[in-house]
Motif scaffolding. Structure first.
Motif, PDB file in Angstrom:
ATOM      1  N   GLN A 101       9.316 -27.140  20.354  1.00  0.00           N
ATOM      2  CA  GLN A 101       8.941 -28.462  19.845  1.00  0.00           C
ATOM      3  C   GLN A 101       9.183 -28.540  18.345  1.00  0.00           C
ATOM      4  OE1 GLN A 101       7.551 -31.515  21.408  1.00  0.00           O
ATOM      5  NE2 GLN A 101       8.374 -32.070  19.392  1.00  0.00           N
ATOM      6  N   GLY A 102      10.089 -29.436  17.927  1.00  0.00           N
ATOM      7  CA  GLY A 102      10.345 -29.643  16.513  1.00  0.00           C
ATOM      8  C   GLY A 102       9.324 -30.595  15.906  1.00  0.00           C
ATOM      9  N   PRO A 103       9.304 -30.706  14.581  1.00  0.00           N
ATOM     10  CA  PRO A 103      10.203 -30.079  13.606  1.00  0.00           C
ATOM     11  C   PRO A 103       9.960 -28.584  13.468  1.00  0.00           C
ATOM     12  CG  PRO A 103       9.045 -32.005  12.689  1.00  0.00           C
ATOM     13  CD  PRO A 103       8.352 -31.627  13.957  1.00  0.00           C
ATOM     14  N   VAL A 150      15.368 -28.220  13.203  1.00  0.00           N
ATOM     15  CA  VAL A 150      15.060 -29.537  13.756  1.00  0.00           C
ATOM     16  C   VAL A 150      14.200 -30.308  12.762  1.00  0.00           C
ATOM     17  CG1 VAL A 150      13.993 -30.786  15.671  1.00  0.00           C
ATOM     18  CG2 VAL A 150      15.132 -28.588  16.099  1.00  0.00           C
ATOM     19  N   THR A 151      14.635 -31.511  12.426  1.00  0.00           N
ATOM     20  CA  THR A 151      13.874 -32.374  11.528  1.00  0.00           C
ATOM     21  C   THR A 151      13.632 -33.724  12.204  1.00  0.00           C
ATOM     22  OG1 THR A 151      15.940 -33.102  10.482  1.00  0.00           O
ATOM     23  CG2 THR A 151      14.745 -31.299   9.416  1.00  0.00           C
ATOM     24  N   LYS A 152      12.513 -34.348  11.849  1.00  0.00           N
ATOM     25  CA  LYS A 152      12.196 -35.661  12.414  1.00  0.00           C
ATOM     26  C   LYS A 152      12.689 -36.747  11.460  1.00  0.00           C
ATOM     27  CE  LYS A 152       8.490 -38.449  14.420  1.00  0.00           C
ATOM     28  NZ  LYS A 152       7.069 -38.496  14.845  1.00  0.00           N
ATOM     29  N   SER A 191      14.730 -36.732  22.705  1.00  0.00           N
ATOM     30  CA  SER A 191      14.281 -37.749  21.754  1.00  0.00           C
ATOM     31  C   SER A 191      12.847 -37.498  21.295  1.00  0.00           C
ATOM     32  CB  SER A 191      14.399 -39.140  22.378  1.00  0.00           C
ATOM     33  OG  SER A 191      13.618 -39.217  23.558  1.00  0.00           O
ATOM     34  N   GLY A 192      12.166 -36.569  21.965  1.00  0.00           N
ATOM     35  CA  GLY A 192      10.813 -36.176  21.548  1.00  0.00           C
ATOM     36  C   GLY A 192      10.818 -34.961  20.659  1.00  0.00           C
ATOM     37  N   GLY A 193      12.014 -34.458  20.270  1.00  0.00           N
ATOM     38  CA  GLY A 193      12.112 -33.335  19.333  1.00  0.00           C
ATOM     39  C   GLY A 193      12.098 -31.966  19.977  1.00  0.00           C
ATOM     40  N   ILE A 194      12.203 -31.897  21.305  1.00  0.00           N
ATOM     41  CA  ILE A 194      12.236 -30.599  21.988  1.00  0.00           C
ATOM     42  C   ILE A 194      13.690 -30.128  22.076  1.00  0.00           C
ATOM     43  CG2 ILE A 194      11.798 -29.373  24.143  1.00  0.00           C
ATOM     44  CD1 ILE A 194       9.459 -31.273  24.625  1.00  0.00           C
ATOM     45  N   ILE A 195      13.916 -28.865  21.677  1.00  0.00           N
ATOM     46  CA  ILE A 195      15.250 -28.294  21.767  1.00  0.00           C
ATOM     47  C   ILE A 195      15.216 -27.051  22.630  1.00  0.00           C
ATOM     48  CG2 ILE A 195      15.029 -26.852  19.671  1.00  0.00           C
ATOM     49  CD1 ILE A 195      18.017 -27.633  19.115  1.00  0.00           C
TER      50      ILE A 195
END
Length: 205
Positions: free
Chosen positions: A140-142, A155-157, A197-201
């Motif tokens: 989970q980002g950021p 990862v940045t928001k 789109s929820g920041g999960i990579i």
């Protein structure tokens, strides 16, 4: 008026009538030819618009149907869903994610790979029409995370449902993923990466 004058007058009238008939015929021929040439001379955009106006969308749908070519159906990692893969053109594929007869999502490549986070099942569709899926492994980002294959992901928001992931290798930033209301995916030299789109990579080899 003598007979000679009468004959000349008759010939003049005959010539006038014949001339008028030829002029009318020439005008009709010119009009027909001009119509044909005008149709040929129209720009491509006008021709397409006229076709749509005359025949509705059916002509475009027929063209689309001819170019679309089903490739295969592939079982996905959750054991329930399948990907129905269709070739739309050069490096242009579509994959419908189907479960129990219902289309849950659609991936499409058109100059770039695509990806999806489907409730912790990650799916990528590559430019050559290959589908890869795996379960779990999301971060989970950021933040900065180590991914499969030794890649680093920063990862940045950027905003609501907008994240950016810089994929970093030994030589620096190798690729950038960015969501804008929808998930994205990437094939990084055989390592498949999805950013939601929820920041999960997540990534998988």
């Amino acid at each position: 008026m003598n007979s000679t004058t009468t004959a000349r007058t008759t010939r003049r009238r005959t010539l006038y009538v014949a001339s008028a008939a030829l002029t009318a015929a020439a005008a009709l021929t010119l009009a027909v030819c001009s119509g044909a040439n005008a149709a040929e001379a129209k720009p491509a955009g006008h021709t397409q618009s006229n076709s749509v106006a005359a025949g509705g969308w059916s002509g475009l749908q027929l063209t689309s149907a001819k170019t679309a070519s089903p490739v295969r159906t592939q079982r996905l990692a959750d054991g329930v869903s399948t990907a129905e893969i269709t070739r739309l053109g050069e490096q242009h594929y579509r994959a419908k994610i189907v479960a129990r007869g219902e289309v849950l999502a659609t991936l499409e490549t058109n100059g770039h790979d695509d990806g999806l986070d489907a409730n912790d099942m990650f799916v990528t569709l590559t430019l050559d029409g290959q589908v890869h899926s795996w379960m779990g492994g999301g971060h989970q980002g950021p933040g900065t995370f180590t991914l499969a294959g030794g890649w680093q992901a920063k990862v940045t928001k950027l905003g609501e449902l907008r994240y950016r992931a810089q994929i970093i290798g030994h030589d620096g930033v190798a690729a950038t993923l960015e969501t804008n209301q929808h998930d994205v995916g990437l094939n990084a030299n055989g390592i498949y990466i999805v950013l939601s789109s929820g920041g999960i990579i997540s990534a998988h080899a």
